[in-house]
Scaffold this active site. Structure first.
Site, PDB file in Angstrom:
ATOM      1  N   CYS A  17       0.810  -1.226   0.000  1.00 18.56           N
ATOM      2  CA  CYS A  17       0.000   0.000   0.000  1.00 18.56           C
ATOM      3  C   CYS A  17       0.849   1.286   0.000  1.00 18.56           C
ATOM      4  CB  CYS A  17      -0.975  -0.007   1.168  1.00 18.56           C
ATOM      5  SG  CYS A  17      -0.307  -0.669   2.688  1.00 18.56           S
ATOM      6  N   GLN A  65       1.710   5.738   8.393  1.00 19.53           N
ATOM      7  CA  GLN A  65       0.743   4.802   7.834  1.00 19.53           C
ATOM      8  C   GLN A  65      -0.457   4.578   8.759  1.00 19.53           C
ATOM      9  OE1 GLN A  65       4.454   2.360   5.863  1.00 19.53           O
ATOM     10  NE2 GLN A  65       2.520   1.262   6.065  1.00 19.53           N
ATOM     11  N   GLU A 119       8.029  -3.750   5.938  1.00 22.61           N
ATOM     12  CA  GLU A 119       7.480  -2.677   5.100  1.00 22.61           C
ATOM     13  C   GLU A 119       8.592  -1.891   4.380  1.00 22.61           C
ATOM     14  OE1 GLU A 119       4.271  -2.717   5.035  1.00 22.61           O
ATOM     15  OE2 GLU A 119       3.583  -0.784   4.273  1.00 22.61           O
ATOM     16  N   HIS A 164      -2.320   6.604   3.810  1.00 17.58           N
ATOM     17  CA  HIS A 164      -0.903   6.614   4.153  1.00 17.58           C
ATOM     18  C   HIS A 164      -0.277   7.901   3.608  1.00 17.58           C
ATOM     19  CE1 HIS A 164      -1.367   2.628   5.518  1.00 17.58           C
ATOM     20  NE2 HIS A 164      -0.699   1.949   4.614  1.00 17.58           N
TER      21      HIS A 164
HETATM   22  P1  NAP Z   1      -7.272  -9.161   7.454  1.00 17.85           P
HETATM   23  O1  NAP Z   1      -8.286  -8.118   7.793  1.00 17.85           O
HETATM   24  O2  NAP Z   1      -6.548  -9.833   8.562  1.00 17.85           O
HETATM   25  O3  NAP Z   1      -8.009 -10.312   6.538  1.00 17.85           O
HETATM   26  C1  NAP Z   1      -7.390 -11.525   6.213  1.00 17.85           C
HETATM   27  C2  NAP Z   1      -8.293 -12.408   5.344  1.00 17.85           C
HETATM   28  O4  NAP Z   1      -7.598 -13.654   5.102  1.00 17.85           O
HETATM   29  C3  NAP Z   1      -9.631 -12.777   6.011  1.00 17.85           C
HETATM   30  O5  NAP Z   1     -10.635 -12.900   5.025  1.00 17.85           O
HETATM   31  C4  NAP Z   1      -9.330 -14.166   6.601  1.00 17.85           C
HETATM   32  O6  NAP Z   1     -10.491 -14.982   6.736  1.00 17.85           O
HETATM   33  C5  NAP Z   1      -8.428 -14.746   5.535  1.00 17.85           C
HETATM   34  N1  NAP Z   1      -7.606 -15.820   6.088  1.00 17.85           N
HETATM   35  C6  NAP Z   1      -6.802 -15.791   7.190  1.00 17.85           C
HETATM   36  N2  NAP Z   1      -6.249 -17.004   7.398  1.00 17.85           N
HETATM   37  C7  NAP Z   1      -6.720 -17.820   6.414  1.00 17.85           C
HETATM   38  C8  NAP Z   1      -6.541 -19.201   6.106  1.00 17.85           C
HETATM   39  N3  NAP Z   1      -5.756 -20.013   6.862  1.00 17.85           N
HETATM   40  N4  NAP Z   1      -7.163 -19.700   5.002  1.00 17.85           N
HETATM   41  C9  NAP Z   1      -7.969 -18.918   4.242  1.00 17.85           C
HETATM   42  N5  NAP Z   1      -8.195 -17.597   4.507  1.00 17.85           N
HETATM   43  C10 NAP Z   1      -7.580 -17.062   5.580  1.00 17.85           C
HETATM   44  O7  NAP Z   1      -6.125  -8.576   6.504  1.00 17.85           O
HETATM   45  P2  NAP Z   1      -6.210  -7.388   5.384  1.00 17.85           P
HETATM   46  O8  NAP Z   1      -5.712  -6.116   5.933  1.00 17.85           O
HETATM   47  O9  NAP Z   1      -7.571  -7.428   4.751  1.00 17.85           O
HETATM   48  O10 NAP Z   1      -5.081  -7.856   4.341  1.00 17.85           O
HETATM   49  C11 NAP Z   1      -5.313  -8.890   3.400  1.00 17.85           C
HETATM   50  C12 NAP Z   1      -4.090  -9.023   2.512  1.00 17.85           C
HETATM   51  O11 NAP Z   1      -3.877  -7.803   1.810  1.00 17.85           O
HETATM   52  C13 NAP Z   1      -2.789  -9.303   3.274  1.00 17.85           C
HETATM   53  O12 NAP Z   1      -1.991 -10.172   2.501  1.00 17.85           O
HETATM   54  C14 NAP Z   1      -2.188  -7.917   3.426  1.00 17.85           C
HETATM   55  O13 NAP Z   1      -0.802  -7.969   3.611  1.00 17.85           O
HETATM   56  C15 NAP Z   1      -2.555  -7.290   2.095  1.00 17.85           C
HETATM   57  N6  NAP Z   1      -2.621  -5.821   2.074  1.00 17.85           N
HETATM   58  C16 NAP Z   1      -3.332  -5.111   2.996  1.00 17.85           C
HETATM   59  C17 NAP Z   1      -3.408  -3.717   2.888  1.00 17.85           C
HETATM   60  C18 NAP Z   1      -4.180  -2.853   3.863  1.00 17.85           C
HETATM   61  O14 NAP Z   1      -4.147  -1.617   3.699  1.00 17.85           O
HETATM   62  N7  NAP Z   1      -4.872  -3.407   4.854  1.00 17.85           N
HETATM   63  C19 NAP Z   1      -2.796  -3.065   1.828  1.00 17.85           C
HETATM   64  C20 NAP Z   1      -2.093  -3.809   0.882  1.00 17.85           C
HETATM   65  C21 NAP Z   1      -2.030  -5.177   1.024  1.00 17.85           C
HETATM   66  P3  NAP Z   1     -11.248 -15.179   8.185  1.00 17.85           P
HETATM   67  O15 NAP Z   1     -12.080 -13.956   8.399  1.00 17.85           O
HETATM   68  O16 NAP Z   1     -12.076 -16.389   7.953  1.00 17.85           O
HETATM   69  O17 NAP Z   1     -10.182 -15.349   9.223  1.00 17.85           O
END
Ligand code: NAP
Length: 344
Positions: free
Chosen positions: A141, A168, A194, A234
């Site tokens: 991001c 961030q 990061e 950010h």
């Molecule tokens: P999050 O809120 O923690 O969500 C994680 C997701 O992954 C949930 O749907 C969760 O499902 C699922 N998950 C976790 N463990 C799993 C497993 N063993 N098998 C299948 N699904 C599983 O995280 P997020 O912030 O949305 O980030 C998601 C991804 O995007 C990450 O790789 C992160 O690094 C990337 N990212 C995030 C941002 C940001 O600004 N937040 C920006 C760029 C990239 P459950 O609800 O069932 O646990």
């Protein structure tokens, strides 16, 4: 939509439910959520879960359970790597927001306005891996915010070195994310991996297609990353040393002229202006500017001379939209518009 229940997954859901080209047909998440209704499994971060998705059953992240041709991934990085490969091997187009495959030499890491030509890596990827599907990624991001702001300057004047300091938002850590006692009234001067992502991904984004690979840009980037008590957006302070040094007003003019690559211009998720220049002395600010261009514009301000490297400025972008879900949806649109992916 894999990882549909998470913070980024929810942003995808919001962008996909009324999308003019794509129809959201299936949601999937971990075994904790599989089998439940989407509205039971999800701690929805907005006011109302869109009715089209509320009653959908949550599936497992298994190609046998999910039939859609296009698979967006916002999976936790602990599982994204393998899951995404399984889907690509099963013939699906995987548009991933996770970090796992970004730096692999045959995986496109794309910001539609900056390097759409890098999608050409897909031919080598499919041939080498024997996949009928494919994996395409967007960046970290903060890296997306940084690269969106500096790409116009790199194209016009060449960047030699960049020093970057980020502030961030907490939403960048997902949900529930940063504990409130760490986040409130505080600054945490460390975000795992990061700085490395910013320093490496930037060179791939700004690199050039050569043969079947990307030659990284000859730019040195040094990053400091900080978590601050901001909800979304950010903010990045950046100082630049240019190959062809210019005055701040010339840099401002180059940013104002920037419309992004032609291939990205008319995509449904593309903002009218990928970079917005604000001339007020105290902008950009996440509270005021994170929603610019529907969350897809990068807002730049405070363009001024830097006594150390020559030029400095502040950039800000919505980390969950421009920096995550919006960037991925835009990449999928780019694949359709350029005829690489089946037409809607
Ligand atoms: P999050 O809120 O923690 O969500 C994680 C997701 O992954 C949930 O749907 C969760 O499902 C699922 N998950 C976790 N463990 C799993 C497993 N063993 N098998 C299948 N699904 C599983 O995280 P997020 O912030 O949305 O980030 C998601 C991804 O995007 C990450 O790789 C992160 O690094 C990337 N990212 C995030 C941002 C940001 O600004 N937040 C920006 C760029 C990239 P459950 O609800 O069932 O646990």
């Amino acid at each position: 939509m894999l990882g549909a229940t998470g913070a980024v997954g929810q942003a995808f859901v919001r962008l996909l439910v009324d999308h003019p080209w794509f129809e959201l047909v299936e949601v999937a998440a971990s075994e904790r959520s599989a089998g439940k209704r989407y509205d039971e499994a999800t701690r929805w971060l907005g006011s109302e879960i869109p009715r089209q998705v509320a009653g959908m059953p949550v599936r497992s992240c298994d190609p046998g359970e999910v039939s859609a041709e296009i698979v967006f991934s916002a999976l936790d990085s602990s599982v994204a790597g393998e899951a995404e490969q399984r889907f690509a091997a099963a013939g699906r187009w995987v548009i991933s927001n996770a970090k796992n495959h970004r730096m692999e030499p045959d995986v496109p890491l794309v910001i539609a306005e900056v390097n759409p030509d890098h999608m050409a890596l897909l031919e080598a990827q499919r041939a080498r891996r024997g996949w009928t599907g494919a994996i395409v990624t967007n960046g970290n991001c903060s890296t997306i915010a940084l690269v969106s702001a500096i790409a116009p300057l790199h194209r016009a004047f060449g960047i030699r070195r960049a020093v970057v300091v980020t502030m961030q938002a907490v939403s960048g850590a997902g949900y529930p994310g940063v504990p409130s006692l760490d986040a409130l009234g505080n600054v945490v001067p460390f975000i795992r991996d990061e700085e490395e992502k910013i320093e490496e991904e930037t060179l791939k984004f700004l690199g050039t297609m050569e043969g079947e690979g990307i030659r990284p840009a000859n730019v040195v980037v040094g990053a400091h990353t900080n978590r601050v008590p901001v909800e979304n957006g950010h903010t990045i302070c950046v100082s630049l040393e240019l190959e062809h040094p210019v005055a701040p007003h010339e840099a401002r003019a180059a940013l104002l002229d920037w419309k992004g690559a032609p291939a990205a211009r008319d995509l449904p998720t593309s903002p009218e202006r990928p970079v917005i220049v604000r001339d007020e002395v105290d902008r950009p600010q996440p509270r005021r500017d994170a929603g610019s261009g529907g969350g897809m514009s990068t807002v730049v301000g405070r363009i001024r001379a830097d006594p150390v490297l020559g030029l400095r400025m502040v950039a800000m972008a919505h980390n969950v939209v421009r920096g995550a879900a919006g960037a991925a949806v835009q990449n999928a649109e780019l694949l359709v518009a350029t005829g690489r992916m089946p037409s809607p």
